[in-house]
Structure formats: C-alpha cells, structure tokens
Design an enzyme around this catalytic site. Structure first.
Site, PDB file in Angstrom:
ATOM      1  N   TYR A  13      -9.239  -0.404   4.434  1.00  0.00           N
ATOM      2  CA  TYR A  13      -8.978   0.940   3.870  1.00  0.00           C
ATOM      3  C   TYR A  13      -8.704   0.889   2.359  1.00  0.00           C
ATOM      4  O   TYR A  13      -9.459   1.448   1.560  1.00  0.00           O
ATOM      5  CB  TYR A  13      -7.789   1.531   4.644  1.00  0.00           C
ATOM      6  CG  TYR A  13      -7.257   2.839   4.133  1.00  0.00           C
ATOM      7  CD1 TYR A  13      -8.105   3.892   3.782  1.00  0.00           C
ATOM      8  CD2 TYR A  13      -5.873   3.052   4.024  1.00  0.00           C
ATOM      9  CE1 TYR A  13      -7.596   5.100   3.343  1.00  0.00           C
ATOM     10  CE2 TYR A  13      -5.356   4.249   3.591  1.00  0.00           C
ATOM     11  CZ  TYR A  13      -6.218   5.271   3.243  1.00  0.00           C
ATOM     12  OH  TYR A  13      -5.704   6.466   2.808  1.00  0.00           O
ATOM     13  N   ILE A  14      -7.668   0.204   1.948  1.00  0.00           N
ATOM     14  CA  ILE A  14      -7.298   0.242   0.520  1.00  0.00           C
ATOM     15  C   ILE A  14      -8.233  -0.651  -0.294  1.00  0.00           C
ATOM     16  O   ILE A  14      -8.653  -0.298  -1.404  1.00  0.00           O
ATOM     17  CB  ILE A  14      -5.820  -0.173   0.336  1.00  0.00           C
ATOM     18  CG1 ILE A  14      -4.919   0.710   1.225  1.00  0.00           C
ATOM     19  CG2 ILE A  14      -5.399  -0.047  -1.126  1.00  0.00           C
ATOM     20  CD1 ILE A  14      -3.486   0.211   1.353  1.00  0.00           C
ATOM     21  N   SER A 126       4.618  -4.225  -0.143  1.00  0.00           N
ATOM     22  CA  SER A 126       4.964  -2.956   0.498  1.00  0.00           C
ATOM     23  C   SER A 126       6.399  -2.591   0.183  1.00  0.00           C
ATOM     24  O   SER A 126       7.266  -3.469   0.017  1.00  0.00           O
ATOM     25  CB  SER A 126       4.804  -3.151   2.009  1.00  0.00           C
ATOM     26  OG  SER A 126       5.408  -2.107   2.715  1.00  0.00           O
ATOM     27  N   TYR A 152       6.478  -7.972  10.271  1.00  0.00           N
ATOM     28  CA  TYR A 152       5.471  -7.588   9.272  1.00  0.00           C
ATOM     29  C   TYR A 152       6.114  -7.529   7.886  1.00  0.00           C
ATOM     30  O   TYR A 152       5.614  -8.118   6.920  1.00  0.00           O
ATOM     31  CB  TYR A 152       4.844  -6.221   9.621  1.00  0.00           C
ATOM     32  CG  TYR A 152       4.098  -5.628   8.450  1.00  0.00           C
ATOM     33  CD1 TYR A 152       2.871  -6.143   8.062  1.00  0.00           C
ATOM     34  CD2 TYR A 152       4.656  -4.594   7.689  1.00  0.00           C
ATOM     35  CE1 TYR A 152       2.198  -5.626   6.952  1.00  0.00           C
ATOM     36  CE2 TYR A 152       4.004  -4.074   6.588  1.00  0.00           C
ATOM     37  CZ  TYR A 152       2.778  -4.590   6.226  1.00  0.00           C
ATOM     38  OH  TYR A 152       2.132  -4.097   5.120  1.00  0.00           O
ATOM     39  N   LYS A 156       5.607  -9.888   4.181  1.00  0.00           N
ATOM     40  CA  LYS A 156       5.396  -9.425   2.800  1.00  0.00           C
ATOM     41  C   LYS A 156       6.458 -10.038   1.879  1.00  0.00           C
ATOM     42  O   LYS A 156       6.156 -10.490   0.777  1.00  0.00           O
ATOM     43  CB  LYS A 156       5.456  -7.894   2.738  1.00  0.00           C
ATOM     44  CG  LYS A 156       4.304  -7.199   3.427  1.00  0.00           C
ATOM     45  CD  LYS A 156       2.997  -7.441   2.712  1.00  0.00           C
ATOM     46  CE  LYS A 156       1.800  -6.921   3.458  1.00  0.00           C
ATOM     47  NZ  LYS A 156       0.517  -7.357   2.921  1.00  0.00           N
ATOM     48  N   TYR A 180       3.396  -0.942  -2.339  1.00  0.00           N
ATOM     49  CA  TYR A 180       2.872   0.391  -2.030  1.00  0.00           C
ATOM     50  C   TYR A 180       3.887   1.160  -1.211  1.00  0.00           C
ATOM     51  O   TYR A 180       4.549   0.604  -0.336  1.00  0.00           O
ATOM     52  CB  TYR A 180       1.618   0.343  -1.158  1.00  0.00           C
ATOM     53  CG  TYR A 180       0.521  -0.596  -1.522  1.00  0.00           C
ATOM     54  CD1 TYR A 180       0.341  -1.077  -2.816  1.00  0.00           C
ATOM     55  CD2 TYR A 180      -0.384  -0.971  -0.538  1.00  0.00           C
ATOM     56  CE1 TYR A 180      -0.715  -1.933  -3.100  1.00  0.00           C
ATOM     57  CE2 TYR A 180      -1.440  -1.814  -0.809  1.00  0.00           C
ATOM     58  CZ  TYR A 180      -1.595  -2.304  -2.099  1.00  0.00           C
ATOM     59  OH  TYR A 180      -2.632  -3.147  -2.359  1.00  0.00           O
ATOM     60  N   LEU A 203       0.976   7.534  10.343  1.00  0.00           N
ATOM     61  CA  LEU A 203       0.924   8.980  10.572  1.00  0.00           C
ATOM     62  C   LEU A 203      -0.482   9.567  10.386  1.00  0.00           C
ATOM     63  O   LEU A 203      -0.992  10.259  11.279  1.00  0.00           O
ATOM     64  CB  LEU A 203       1.921   9.667   9.621  1.00  0.00           C
ATOM     65  CG  LEU A 203       1.957  11.188   9.678  1.00  0.00           C
ATOM     66  CD1 LEU A 203       2.406  11.691  11.040  1.00  0.00           C
ATOM     67  CD2 LEU A 203       2.892  11.736   8.584  1.00  0.00           C
TER      68      LEU A 203
END
Ligand code: NAD
Ligand code: WQD
Length: 339
Positions: A13-14, A126, A152, A156, A180, A203
């Site tokens: 995606y990014i 993140s 997770y 990071k 992010y 979401l």
C-alpha cells in the site's frame, strides 16, 4: 535521472504510492517484494500512472542470498524499507513469525547493505513505538519502547534500535526513521489504493469492505472512551502526503546519522467522524454498530508534526475528506464497486 532507490515492500500500500511519487520526482526505482500481502498487478498500475515500469525482484527478505543478489551491482543510493508484516492482533498470536519476518528480514537487508556499500536507509516505523503516554500529542523526543501492547510494535522499536547501533558502527551510515500515524486514502488516479491479500484489520480497509457489501456493517470498537463522542481519536494521514514525506526526508539525508520524524497531520479524528466523512463522500449512510472495546486500543493520540515541517519543509496538504473521495474513486475505478 536522479539516484536509484530500492523500495522493499514496494508493491504494498504505502510503498507503491511512494514508488509513484519517486518516479514522478525523477528517481529510478526498483522494487523488492515477496508478494505476501500485495499483487504483481500493482506494477502495471504504477506504470499506468507514471509511464515507467519499475524493475521488480520477487524476493523474500528472509532469504539473505537473494537479498544480497539484488543489492550487488544495484548501485542504489538509498533503500526505502517498507516490507514487513503489520497485523497487530496476528502479531500477538504469532510473535515469532513477526520477529523473524520484520526484525530478521531487516537484519538481512542491513547485512546486504553493509556488504555492498549501500549507506542510506529510510525506514517505515510507526507511532506505535511511543506506546501509552501521559499526553495525546506525540513528539519525537518522547520515550519509546515502553508500554507497548503487542509484538508488532516491538518489532518496530527493535528495528529502530538496530539502526542506531549500525550507525554507531559505521560513521558513513545514515538512517531516517519515519513514524507514521494512520495512513488512509488512495492515489487520485483511482489506480492505486489499499488492497491487502490478508484479512483487513485497519479501519479504512474494513470500511471499504462494508461499502462494497462484503461485510454487513462496521463494528465501532467502543463509544465509552474519554473523548468528545466516546470513540477513539487518531491522526489520519493521506497516503500521498505520506509518500511525499519520504522524498522530503530522503533528500535531507547526509547530516546527522539518525534522523527521526513523525509523519502525521497533527489533527485527531474520531471513529464516528470517520464514518460520517465516508458517508458524506459517498452520499450513503455507512452501516455501523457500536461494539465492545478492542484490546490494546488507546483512547486518543495524534502527531506533533512540527519537526518535519521545520526541518523538511513538509506538512500534510490533503484532508480526511480528500482521502474519502480518493478511496471511493479507487473502489469504483479499480475494485468494480458500485457506490
Ligand atoms: P502492506 O502490507 O501493504 O505492504 C508491505 C509489503 O511488504 C507487502 O507488499 C508485503 O508483501 C511485503 N513483505 C512483507 N514481508 C516481506 C518479506 N519478508 N520480504 C519481502 N516483502 C515482504 O503494508 P503497508 O500499509 O504498505 O505498510 C508498509 C510499512 O509501513 C510496513 O512496514 C508497516 O509496518 C509500516 N506502517 C504501516 C502503517 C499502516 O497503518 N498501514 C502504519 C505505520 C507503519
Ligand atoms: C483506527 C481506529 C479502532 C477497526 C494500527 C496500529 C498502528 C499503525 C496503524 C502500523 C481505532 C477503530 C478499527 C474496526 C473500529 N499500524 N476501529 N472498528 O489501531 O489506530 O493503529 O494501525 O504501524 O501501529 O496499531 O489503527 O485502523 O486499526 O484503528 O472501530 O473494525 O478505528 O478502534 O480507534 P490503530 P486501526
């Protein structure tokens, strides 16, 4: 042509949106991805938007020999490192897989970079590394690694620490860590967006599935938080703004060995405000129900994006409403959803 950039996770995606912005800014781009959570057809989408087809390496970062082969002779100036697993709940159930893929994969990448003399990396971190704090507005000076609720997030944090150690070992090594907040939206062309192979957890991909009729309604996780409407507040950032932030950050590399920036808008939006924004953009009420709280969710957090603005001259330009319109455009144009 400017420098050559290797994008790990570049069909994701990014990464795919960043590939587009890099190509349009005149950089040469190569992509490395194992296609675990993305599709090969994304390459054609990038070409459709930019007119350039990036060279693609179907490689898993856990395969050191294969990673080394990509780096050898690649003459990359910088690696933008997006590849990783990102499902918070899954990381609680399968911690070793997350450490192996995210931390192990990054160690292989760094090892290959060291061996081949590639000295610059931009890393997708993140806001999750801040964990639970006393205040809702996070800035880069805050402690990290404390009160993290899942593996997770710890991957990071660990990768950030590994990057600092590698920098200590080599004065020429540079790493920019981008934290992010909540990326949303799609490319305005309608050709690129978020299209995970995995079951969606965030979401917006769930909202998209509700809009497409694949899920009957959105479960809003809790409306009894100490926020204005009782639902959680997050800092949603349009993926195109986020992609541009990577270029601004990369172009500033060369000074301090480790640079850390929050990439967010500085504005908080509640879950119910997100539901309303999507409904307004589509002209149709998005079905939802109030459900119980989700374990590990914090009531409210958003970025202090001041450092990125001061030092990189970057700030968000697009709004949540823009992100909703671009998401709808992508659903209609690329996913065949009639809405
Ligand atoms: P994504 O899943 O769409 O993209 C990640 C890509 O990495 C996928 O294409 C996947 O196939 C690839 N990949 C995973 N493991 C790999 C491996 N071992 N070898 C090669 N390729 C591998 O996710 P995204 O939303 O684009 O996120 C990109 C990065 O940004 C991730 O590191 C994620 O943790 C981080 N991030 C994402 C968010 C978010 O909400 N989307 C927020 C903060 C940070
Ligand atoms: C946003 C809000 C949910 C789904 C996660 C990671 C974080 C970062 C971004 C990678 C929350 C609510 C969600 C649903 C809901 N990722 N929600 N119903 O949890 O802020 O952050 O993704 O680094 O590390 O933790 O993002 O998109 O999952 O949730 O009500 O079906 O939407 O409670 O308030 P989150 P999210």
């Amino acid at each position: 042509m400017k420098a050559k950039i290797l994008i790990t996770g570049g069909t994701g995606y990014i990464g795919s949106h960043t590939a587009v912005e890099l190509i349009q800014a005149g950089y040469e781009v190569e992509i490395l991805d194992n296609l675990y959570n993305s599709k090969r057809e994304v390459l054609g989408r990038i070409t459709g938007i930019t007119g350039v087809e990036p060279k693609f390496h179907e490689v898993d970062l856990r395969d050191l020999a294969a990673v080394r082969k990509v780096l050898e002779g690649g003459e990359f100036q910088t690696v933008m490192h997006f590849a990783g697993l990102k499902a918070v709940g899954e990381s609680v159930e399968q911690p070793l897989r997350y450490y192996e893929n995210n931390v192990g994969g990054t160690i292989n990448l760094l090892r290959a970079m060291v061996e081949t003399g590639v000295k610059q990396i931009v890393f997708s971190s993140s806001a999750t590394v801040y964990g639970e704090q006393e205040v809702a507005e996070y800035d880069e000076t805050m402690t990290t690694g404390m009160k993290l609720s899942n593996p997770y997030g710890r991957t990071k944090y660990m990768i950030e620490e590994i990057l600092k150690d590698v920098a200590t070992s080599d004065p020429e090594f540079r790493a920019t860590i981008l934290r992010y907040f909540n990326p949303i939206g799609a490319h305005p062309s309608g050709l690129l967006g978020e299209d995970p192979n995995d079951k969606p957890n965030n979401l917006m991909p769930i909202v998209m599935k509700v809009a497409a009729g694949e899920i009957p309604e959105l479960s809003v996780y809790g409306n009894d938080y100490p926020t204005e409407d009782g639902t959680c507040v997050r800092d949603y950032i349009h993926v195109v703004d986020l992609a541009k932030g990577h270029i601004a950050a990369m172009e500033k590399m060369g000074g301090e060995q480790i640079q850390i920036y929050n990439l967010g808008s500085g504005r908080g939006t509640s879950v119910l405000e997100m539901v309303r924004a999507f409904s307004e953009a589509s002209g149709r009420a998005l079905p939802y129900k109030i459900a119980g709280r989700r374990a590990g969710d914090l009531p409210e957090f958003y970025a202090n994006p001041g450092k990125a603005e001061r030092e990189l001259g970057w700030k968000t330009e697009l709004t949540v409403a823009d992100a909703m319109n671009d998401t709808l455009n992508y659903l209609r144009k690329s996913c065949g959803v009639e809405i």
